[in-house]
Scaffold this motif. Structure first.
Motif, short mmCIF file in Angstrom:
data_model
loop_
_atom_site.label_atom_id
_atom_site.label_comp_id
_atom_site.label_asym_id
_atom_site.label_seq_id
_atom_site.Cartn_x
_atom_site.Cartn_y
_atom_site.Cartn_z
N ARG A 80 -0.05 9.49 3.39
CA ARG A 80 -1.11 8.68 3.98
C ARG A 80 -0.73 7.21 4.13
NH1 ARG A 80 -4.85 9.62 7.42
NH2 ARG A 80 -6.79 8.59 6.98
N LEU A 81 -0.04 6.66 3.11
CA LEU A 81 0.23 5.22 3.10
C LEU A 81 1.71 4.86 3.07
CD1 LEU A 81 -2.51 4.30 0.46
CD2 LEU A 81 -2.67 4.10 2.95
N GLY A 82 2.59 5.85 3.00
CA GLY A 82 4.02 5.58 2.97
C GLY A 82 4.50 5.00 1.65
N VAL B 227 -1.22 13.62 -5.96
CA VAL B 227 -1.52 12.22 -5.64
C VAL B 227 -0.27 11.52 -5.10
CG1 VAL B 227 -2.15 9.98 -6.63
CG2 VAL B 227 -3.46 12.02 -7.22
N VAL B 228 0.87 11.77 -5.74
CA VAL B 228 2.14 11.19 -5.26
C VAL B 228 2.38 11.56 -3.80
CG1 VAL B 228 4.66 11.39 -5.47
CG2 VAL B 228 3.27 10.98 -7.50
N TYR B 229 2.24 12.85 -3.49
CA TYR B 229 2.49 13.30 -2.13
C TYR B 229 1.46 12.73 -1.15
CZ TYR B 229 4.03 16.26 1.66
OH TYR B 229 4.52 16.70 2.86
N ALA B 230 0.21 12.70 -1.56
CA ALA B 230 -0.85 12.17 -0.69
C ALA B 230 -0.64 10.68 -0.41
CB ALA B 230 -2.22 12.39 -1.33
N LEU B 231 -0.26 9.91 -1.42
CA LEU B 231 -0.01 8.48 -1.21
C LEU B 231 1.16 8.25 -0.27
CD1 LEU B 231 -0.58 7.05 -4.80
CD2 LEU B 231 -1.98 6.62 -2.77
N TYR B 232 2.17 9.10 -0.39
CA TYR B 232 3.31 8.97 0.52
C TYR B 232 2.89 9.33 1.95
CZ TYR B 232 7.38 10.13 3.20
OH TYR B 232 8.30 10.21 4.23
#
Length: 87
Positions: free
Chosen positions: A24-26, A17-22
């Motif tokens: 996708r949304l920075g 989730v941490v990597y995906a949020l970074y």
């Protein structure tokens, strides 16, 4: 017992989730255990031979390989929870 059956996947799931949020949304920020133990603090940095990417200041390592980063996070988890991390 509660959510005990989910413990083996909690750390890998939150790291994903941490990597995906970074990506996708920075979004960058911190990852804590039990609201009081700092596991990781993420920021965006220029990573040699990679470009801009997510960097963990606590472990002083970039988050460019999921398995390698997960092992670094596991080292910061309290011993009482390590038994839930499958090898």
């Amino acid at each position: 017992m509660g959510a005990a059956s989910a413990r083996p996947i909690q750390l890998p799931a939150i790291a994903a989730v941490v990597y995906a949020l970074y990506r996708r949304l920075g979004i960058t920020g911190i990852l804590v255990f039990d609201v009081q133990i700092l596991i990781a603090r993420y920021e965006e940095r220029d990573i040699p031979d990679w470009g801009k990417g997510l960097y963990d200041v606590v472990s002083d390592n970039p988050f460019i390989g999921f398995g390698a980063h997960l092992r670094l996070l596991e080292q910061r988890i309290p011993d009482s929870w390590r038994m839930y991390i499958e090898r």
